[in-house]
Every structure is written in C-alpha cells, then in structure tokens.
Write a protein that holds these residues in place. Structure first.
Motif, mmCIF file in Angstrom:
data_model
loop_
_atom_site.group_PDB
_atom_site.id
_atom_site.type_symbol
_atom_site.label_atom_id
_atom_site.label_comp_id
_atom_site.label_asym_id
_atom_site.label_seq_id
_atom_site.Cartn_x
_atom_site.Cartn_y
_atom_site.Cartn_z
ATOM 1 N N GLY A 162 72.651 51.965 4.496
ATOM 2 C CA GLY A 162 73.384 51.763 5.738
ATOM 3 C C GLY A 162 72.474 51.144 6.782
ATOM 4 N N LEU A 163 72.773 49.923 7.184
ATOM 5 C CA LEU A 163 71.910 49.206 8.119
ATOM 6 C C LEU A 163 72.658 48.819 9.388
ATOM 7 N N GLY A 164 73.517 49.737 9.848
ATOM 8 C CA GLY A 164 74.090 49.580 11.167
ATOM 9 C C GLY A 164 73.025 49.887 12.206
ATOM 10 N N MET A 165 73.435 50.144 13.428
ATOM 11 C CA MET A 165 72.462 50.374 14.489
ATOM 12 C C MET A 165 71.553 51.556 14.188
ATOM 13 N N GLY A 168 66.134 48.598 2.684
ATOM 14 C CA GLY A 168 67.426 48.897 3.288
ATOM 15 C C GLY A 168 68.538 48.304 2.448
ATOM 16 N N TRP A 169 69.644 49.025 2.379
ATOM 17 C CA TRP A 169 70.807 48.515 1.632
ATOM 18 C C TRP A 169 72.053 48.634 2.497
ATOM 19 N N SER A 170 72.899 47.628 2.419
ATOM 20 C CA SER A 170 74.177 47.639 3.115
ATOM 21 C C SER A 170 75.198 46.932 2.247
ATOM 22 N N ARG A 171 76.462 47.161 2.545
ATOM 23 C CA ARG A 171 77.518 46.535 1.743
ATOM 24 C C ARG A 171 77.555 45.034 1.956
ATOM 25 N N LEU A 190 70.742 58.503 3.965
ATOM 26 C CA LEU A 190 72.112 57.981 3.973
ATOM 27 C C LEU A 190 72.643 57.886 5.395
ATOM 28 N N LEU A 191 72.964 56.666 5.817
ATOM 29 C CA LEU A 191 73.522 56.439 7.152
ATOM 30 C C LEU A 191 74.675 55.448 7.087
ATOM 31 N N LEU A 192 75.466 55.550 6.024
ATOM 32 C CA LEU A 192 76.657 54.721 5.866
ATOM 33 C C LEU A 192 77.848 55.355 6.578
ATOM 34 N N PRO A 193 78.841 54.561 6.946
ATOM 35 C CA PRO A 193 80.085 55.130 7.471
ATOM 36 C C PRO A 193 80.896 55.739 6.330
#
Length: 311
Positions: free
Chosen positions: A142-145, A163-166, A195-198
C-alpha cells in the motif's frame, strides 16, 4: 451567503472538534454556520463520521459534499443514498505522523528482538546482536499517503524497503512494484511486512497461505491497515508452523476483537486496539476547512473518493 455545515459525528467528536474546526473555518474568511443541529433542507456540507449513524443522505436537497473525518471509507463508499462528492481524511499530518511512529516502533521492535528481553522471567543471559537494518528486507503493501510516509521513514533508518501497490507508483529511494506478479516479488524473502492497503473486495485476503509461504522464515507481520487484508486462519497456521514469527495486529474483521478469538491467546501475536493512528482534531480541522473553502469558491475538492476503486 452563509454556508451551512452539519457536524454529523458523536458528541465526543463534537467536543474535540468544535473549537479547532471553528478556528480553521474562521481562517478561511467564508461566512458559515457550523452545528450538530441544522434542518436537513438547509445543509450544504456534512462533516461526517460513520459512527454518527447517518446513512440516508437523500433528505438533504442542498447537499454539495460529504467530508469524512476518517481515512477509511469502506462503510460509506457503497451507499447508494449518497450521490454527492465524498472526500476522505488522507492529508491529516497528525494521523500520518501517528502511523509512521506506530509502524517504525513495531518494525524496530521486531528487528531488534526486543520482546525476548522485555519479558524474560527466567533471567536468561543469552542471545545475539541483531543484524543491521540494511540486512533486514522490509515490504510495505500500500503506497498511498500513509504507506509512502512509512516506507520513506523505514528506508531512512536503513532498511531496504520494497513498496507494492495495485497501480504503479514511483518513490525515490524505494523499490516499487505493482500487480499480481509484483506482489509475489515484493513478498519473496521479506522479513518484515507492513500492510497499509485500503479495504476493498480486491484487497481482501491479500495475505493468505500462498503469500505467507513466500516470506523469509520467521518473518514479522505488522497490520495497522484493515482487518480483511489478512486471511486469519492462514495467519494462525503460519504462526504455528513458524513461517511467520510474529504478528502485530491493530485492525480486525470484527472490532472490538471478540474475547474468544485465538489472536488474544497466541504467544506470537500482539493485539493493539485500533490505536495505530487516529485523526487529530487540530490538523484534521484544517483539512476540512480547506475543502469547505474550495467548495464555496468553486475550486476542486481535495481527497475525493473514487467510488469505483473504493477509496
């Protein structure tokens, strides 16, 4: 004209927000009315918390936007009775700093093996020095803010951070991956995973048995994101086998975590009661006030929720 703002949140939130939100709105120079008690037909903006119990927005004919005080919007994003723009709280400096401190603290705790020394009833004089941070691969999902802020802080300490994001991202100093194949690569050999994904249908069970098997044996899991990101049964099995050495969990599928849940009693699980980060009234009030100002002046709202993506 006077802009009408309904504060739809529990009384304790009103007690915390009333003064700083008033101050922040005053600073915008707009003419406004802020209250918990405004006739529905007059309301133009709603400062909103899902815990308020408000779910039907069809009775607000002048409503222009709903401004959520929470970062997570999974409890409202699918509400078909909400058709106006919805924003979420992702630029609250207090919330971000709190998350960075929580993640960094627990990452260092696992990295340094602190638990063995903090709880040592037999007074054992044994152990060895931990590796340096540069030898401990960390993956942030999760690479949001919040994810970006945590990844940067961990990298600054010296951890090699992936870092990994969708969807593809680029962050200086961080190895960034995306997509299904990228997830497997990001997890392979990781010793600490954050883990910091929505929470969306697409992110449910992002970590399951297949993913745990990719980690370095004895890896640590830190989840301050959302409970459904992890397959609970798969995590318990990985903990029992030793493939996962420790799990620090701040969020759960059911909250409060039921007293009979296996996480409470598992020796390799640390349960924290959804305290990793919270919205701070002073800094969040400035974010809300800025969005009201933007709405009044016709500027684009900040932090709009993408209903299709779910966040």
């Amino acid at each position: 004209m006077t802009t009408t703002i309904l504060f739809a949140a529990p009384q304790d939130s009103w007690d915390a927000y009333r003064a700083p939100l008033t101050e922040a709105l005053d600073a915008t120079g707009i003419d406004y009315r802020l209250s918990r008690d405004i006739p529905a037909e007059e309301v133009e903006y709603i400062v909103y918390a899902p815990s308020s119990g408000l779910t039907d927005f069809t009775g607000f004919p002048k409503l222009k936007a709903v401004l959520s005080l929470w970062a997570g919007v999974e409890k409202i994003v699918g509400n078909d009775r909400l058709t106006v723009p919805l924003t979420r709280m992702v630029d609250d400096e207090g919330l971000t700093q709190g998350m960075v401190e929580y993640v960094t603290g627990h990452a260092l705790r696992h990295h340094l093996g602190m638990d063995a020394h903090i709880v040592n009833p037999d007074h054992r004089w044994e152990g060895k020095a931990p590796p340096l941070a540069r030898e401990r691969p960390v993956t942030v999902l999760g690479l949001g803010m919040l994810g970006r802020a945590c990844a940067r802080q961990l990298a600054q300490i010296g951890f090699p951070v992936t870092g990994w994001s969708r969807t593809p991202r680029e962050i200086e100093g961080i190895r960034c991956l995306s997509g299904t194949e990228g997830l497997a690569e990001a997890l392979s050999g990781a010793q600490i995973v954050v883990l910091l994904l929505p929470s969306t249908p697409q992110t449910e069970n992002t970590l399951g048995a297949e993913q745990f098997a990719l980690l370095a044996p004895g890896a640590a899991i830190i989840n301050p994101g959302r409970g459904p990101l992890i397959d609970d049964e798969a995590l318990l099995a990985a903990l029992d086998s030793g493939q996962v050495g420790q799990a620090t969990l701040d969020v759960f599928r059911v909250e409060p975590l039921p007293q009979d849940h296996p996480f409470w009693a598992h020796p390799r699980v640390t349960v924290t009661p959804h305290i990793a980060a919270e919205t701070r009234a002073d800094s969040a009030s400035r974010v809300i006030a800025e969005n009201v100002r933007r709405g009044v002046t016709g500027a684009p709202l900040l932090h709009l929720v993408d209903r299709g993506a779910g966040y």
